[in-house]
Write a protein that holds these residues in place. Structure first.
Motif, mmCIF file in Angstrom:
data_model
loop_
_atom_site.group_PDB
_atom_site.id
_atom_site.type_symbol
_atom_site.label_atom_id
_atom_site.label_comp_id
_atom_site.label_asym_id
_atom_site.label_seq_id
_atom_site.Cartn_x
_atom_site.Cartn_y
_atom_site.Cartn_z
ATOM 1 N N LYS A 1 0.815 -1.211 0.000
ATOM 2 C CA LYS A 1 0.000 0.000 0.000
ATOM 3 C C LYS A 1 0.853 1.268 0.000
ATOM 4 O O LYS A 1 0.639 2.186 -0.792
ATOM 5 N N LYS A 2 1.847 1.340 0.901
ATOM 6 C CA LYS A 2 2.678 2.536 1.007
ATOM 7 C C LYS A 2 3.528 2.732 -0.245
ATOM 8 O O LYS A 2 3.757 3.853 -0.695
ATOM 9 N N ILE B 1 -9.363 -6.131 1.054
ATOM 10 C CA ILE B 1 -10.350 -5.174 1.547
ATOM 11 C C ILE B 1 -10.897 -5.681 2.871
ATOM 12 O O ILE B 1 -11.375 -6.818 2.960
ATOM 13 N N VAL B 2 -10.800 -4.858 3.892
ATOM 14 C CA VAL B 2 -11.222 -5.282 5.229
ATOM 15 C C VAL B 2 -12.213 -4.272 5.805
ATOM 16 O O VAL B 2 -12.298 -3.129 5.326
ATOM 17 N N ASN C 1 6.115 -9.096 -6.182
ATOM 18 C CA ASN C 1 5.717 -9.634 -4.876
ATOM 19 C C ASN C 1 6.618 -10.753 -4.350
ATOM 20 O O ASN C 1 6.319 -11.346 -3.320
ATOM 21 N N TYR C 2 7.732 -11.032 -5.066
ATOM 22 C CA TYR C 2 8.633 -12.092 -4.610
ATOM 23 C C TYR C 2 10.066 -11.548 -4.600
ATOM 24 O O TYR C 2 10.713 -11.391 -5.641
ATOM 25 N N GLY C 3 10.551 -11.240 -3.381
ATOM 26 C CA GLY C 3 11.844 -10.602 -3.188
ATOM 27 C C GLY C 3 13.033 -11.320 -3.819
ATOM 28 O O GLY C 3 13.888 -10.666 -4.434
ATOM 29 N N ASN D 1 -2.489 -6.089 3.759
ATOM 30 C CA ASN D 1 -2.389 -7.521 3.463
ATOM 31 C C ASN D 1 -2.416 -7.759 1.955
ATOM 32 O O ASN D 1 -3.399 -7.444 1.276
ATOM 33 N N GLU D 2 -1.339 -8.307 1.436
ATOM 34 C CA GLU D 2 -1.195 -8.511 -0.005
ATOM 35 C C GLU D 2 -1.727 -9.888 -0.410
ATOM 36 O O GLU D 2 -1.394 -10.898 0.203
#
Length: 306
Positions: free
Chosen positions: A196-197, A234-235, A264-266, A254-255
């Motif tokens: 998100k950030k 979405i929560v 999404n995979y370092g 939460n991804e």
């Protein structure tokens, strides 16, 4: 494969520097003795090893160099740091065939400041030969900036920045000229993490022009990786943050991974960033290559110059 062994002195210096102290006295010599013992015990695995250097204390660094040579019969790579009297560098160039240059990491020196304040004059001395090729091999500590690697004829360089890039969701992508990706210009540093950030960053992939996005996607695919896709969960709205929410739900941190990729995979980001440096190395001139000083720095002198 043999190792290039660093002494760890820089990490120790950073810890001591926080308290305004210098690694010296009994603590220093105990460390040097332990380091020398380790080298001797593993010498079959070690190709090159570095002196226990103390940034901005060239007198202590030289004392350690002589101690390693006389007491332990070892010949580590000596290290010169920005801001130190140039006579130390001249001494190392005249007596050794492989030296180290401390760089951007020590003292939070910017790349441009290092180039104008140290790099140009230092390589005038190192490349003082008829063909302007280096007299000695030079290892650049924290010198993996493409601009530095293309400007100066280092024999080897290192830094941890490529790992830090991946850790923080960044991807190193070469610029594209016409149909080709080029390595003679500073690369794009792109935020690809879907957290998100991260999405708010101006350099985030989502916020780039479409043509630049296509170049990045092309590069990732060309290297055999998937870009990846994620959504954020979405929560229900957290009413402890705001009693009167705009809506009943909110986007969380939460991804949800839809397709695994560099976003999404370092480990894949790390691999791809490492590939950039391997490709960059292939595009550098074969060492030793001729170095040409810049006219605007020709009159610049460091402490100790005649």
């Amino acid at each position: 494969m043999k190792m290039f062994l660093d002494s760890g002195a820089f990490s120790i210096w950073k810890e001591f520097d926080k308290s305004g102290r210098v690694l010296e006295g009994e603590a220093l010599w105990s460390y040097v003795d332990a380091y020398a013992k380790y080298i001797k015990s593993n010498i079959k695995l070690i190709d090159v090893y570095v002196n226990v250097d103390i940034p901005f204390r060239p007198d202590i660094t030289l004392e350690v160099q002589k101690y390693m040579e006389k007491k332990h019969k070892l010949r580590p790579i000596p290290v010169f740091h920005p801001g130190e009297p140039i006579n130390y560098l001249k001494n190392y160039v005249n007596k050794y065939d492989y030296i180290g240059m401390g760089g951007i990491g020590a003292g939070n020196i910017s790349k441009q400041a290092w180039m104008t304040g140290t790099g140009e004059r230092a390589f005038e001395i190192i490349c003082d030969t008829p063909k302007k090729t280096p007299k000695v091999k030079v290892h650049g500590f924290a010198m993996t900036s493409p601009a530095l690697m293309m400007r100066y004829p280092f024999f080897s360089v290192d830094s941890s920045s490529w790992m830090q890039f991946g850790k923080y969701g960044l991807l190193i992508v070469p610029k594209k000229k016409g149909k080709n990706f080029v390595y003679n210009e500073s690369p794009h540093i792109v935020v690809v993490s879907q957290r998100k950030k991260a999405r708010k960053d101006a350099d985030h992939f989502n916020n780039l022009p479409k043509i630049q996005q296509n170049h990045i996607l092309e590069y990732v695919k060309m290297k055999g990786y998937k870009f990846g896709k994620s959504d954020l969960e979405i929560v229900p709205h957290d009413r402890t943050k705001c009693e009167i929410p705009i809506s009943d739900t909110e986007v969380s941190e939460n991804e949800i991974i839809i397709e695994k990729g560099v976003t999404n995979y370092g480990p894949w980001r790390d691999e791809l960033n490492m590939m950039f440096y391997l490709d960059l190395a292939k595009h550098l001139p074969k060492w030793p290559w001729s170095w040409k000083p810049k006219d605007k720095f020709s009159s610049f002198r460091l402490e100790g110059d005649n």
